[in-house]
Design an enzyme around this catalytic site. Structure first.
Site, mmCIF file in Angstrom:
data_model
loop_
_atom_site.group_PDB
_atom_site.id
_atom_site.type_symbol
_atom_site.label_atom_id
_atom_site.label_comp_id
_atom_site.label_asym_id
_atom_site.label_seq_id
_atom_site.Cartn_x
_atom_site.Cartn_y
_atom_site.Cartn_z
ATOM 1 N N LEU A 105 0.778 -0.991 -0.012
ATOM 2 C CA LEU A 105 0.052 0.252 0.053
ATOM 3 C C LEU A 105 0.923 1.255 0.061
ATOM 4 O O LEU A 105 2.021 1.067 0.712
ATOM 5 C CB LEU A 105 -0.801 0.047 1.323
ATOM 6 C CG LEU A 105 -2.006 -1.001 1.359
ATOM 7 C CD1 LEU A 105 -2.687 -1.094 2.733
ATOM 8 C CD2 LEU A 105 -2.975 -1.016 0.230
ATOM 9 N N ASP A 106 0.673 2.214 -0.735
ATOM 10 C CA ASP A 106 1.349 3.559 -0.787
ATOM 11 C C ASP A 106 1.528 3.910 0.621
ATOM 12 O O ASP A 106 0.617 4.080 1.532
ATOM 13 C CB ASP A 106 0.858 4.507 -1.812
ATOM 14 C CG ASP A 106 0.539 4.063 -3.226
ATOM 15 O OD1 ASP A 106 1.500 3.066 -3.620
ATOM 16 O OD2 ASP A 106 -0.378 4.705 -3.809
ATOM 17 N N TYR A 107 2.580 4.806 0.781
ATOM 18 C CA TYR A 107 2.719 5.440 1.932
ATOM 19 C C TYR A 107 1.793 6.344 2.631
ATOM 20 O O TYR A 107 1.418 6.100 3.824
ATOM 21 C CB TYR A 107 4.074 6.584 1.666
ATOM 22 C CG TYR A 107 4.546 7.343 2.800
ATOM 23 C CD1 TYR A 107 5.432 6.642 3.927
ATOM 24 C CD2 TYR A 107 4.242 8.829 3.093
ATOM 25 C CE1 TYR A 107 5.875 7.418 5.075
ATOM 26 C CE2 TYR A 107 4.876 9.471 4.016
ATOM 27 C CZ TYR A 107 5.580 8.839 5.178
ATOM 28 O OH TYR A 107 5.984 9.445 6.104
#
Length: 246
Positions: A105-107
């Site tokens: 999952l993105d930051y």
């Protein structure tokens, strides 16, 4: 292991790599069993056999499966050269097994993410051919129309890459504030996929959360919390993956 299993499966279960890559390591002559080079893919090994890949012993750990509610501002990795918080920082010190994220999952994306030391399990959940649904909820700046949202299912092109979802729907619209809450179901996991799909229509995603991974939901977990998957849940995910490729 209670009985003998294929060598590539044992390597994958150790979390070292996926089964397919393990097969390549074997055929390339980079694997030894009991100090003897093995290149046959049909080779089976038992719990007392010593396995090495490139001279490094494979640790035959018991498989562990964790579901974690990733908060925003955490890297979907086990380490970060910039010193940012990673998934491992959220786990108790009692968990000594080295775990790896199943996908990412993105930051700045929150939500459900899985961690495991089972490479084969990871491969079956992230490869698009197994068609595991992942449900995302996006808070969008702007009010997309239903035809625009429907276009995601047909597929769109963004920077030369084809992106699509299997389902989309508008959950809520606030015309006064110019905001929308939209749900997307994906079976692939390309880099920044949801955000790029909205960008292609000229909309900005302000917040993004993954609500479901296959049959799994966050339930009562709060951001930063985690729990171990039950054997039934693990079996459910694997059965679903196998069913989808038939």
């Amino acid at each position: 292991m209670s009985s003998k299993e294929r060598l590539q499966k044992v390597i994958a279960k150790s979390g070292y790599t996926s089964r397919r890559k393990a097969e390549n390591l074997i055929t390339e002559g980079r694997v030894k069993v009991n100090n003897k080079k093995v290149t046959e893919l049909g080779t089976k090994v038992g719990p007392n056999d010593d396995i090495e890949v490139d001279g490094i012993p494979i640790e035959k750990e018991e498989p562990l499966y964790i579901m974690l509610y990733k908060p925003r501002g955490v890297i979907s990795s086990v380490s970060d050269d910039k010193g940012r918080k990673v998934l491992g920082d959220l786990l108790s010190e009692e968990i000594e097994t080295r775990l790896y994220p199943v996908g990412r999952l993105d930051y700045d994306t929150s939500g459900l993410i899985l961690l495991t030391n089972d490479g084969e399990f990871t491969q079956k959940l992230i490869h698009p051919k197994y068609k595991i649904n992942k449900v995302y909820v996006a808070k969008v700046k702007g009010v997309p129309t239903k035809p625009e949202i429907s276009s995601f299912k047909k597929g769109i092109e963004h920077n030369g890459e084809y992106l699509k979802c299997v389902h989309s729907r508008i959950l809520k619209v606030d015309k006064k504030k110019g905001k929308s809450i939209i749900e997307l179901t994906l079976q692939e996991g390309k880099n920044r996929q949801v955000k790029r799909m909205f960008e292609s229509l000229g909309y900005e995603v302000e917040k993004l959360k993954r609500e479901n991974f296959g049959p799994l939901t966050l339930g009562n977990l709060n951001p930063g919390d985690y729990r171990e998957l039950t054997p039934k849940e693990v079996k459910q995910l694997l059965n679903l993956a196998e069913k989808n490729v038939k």
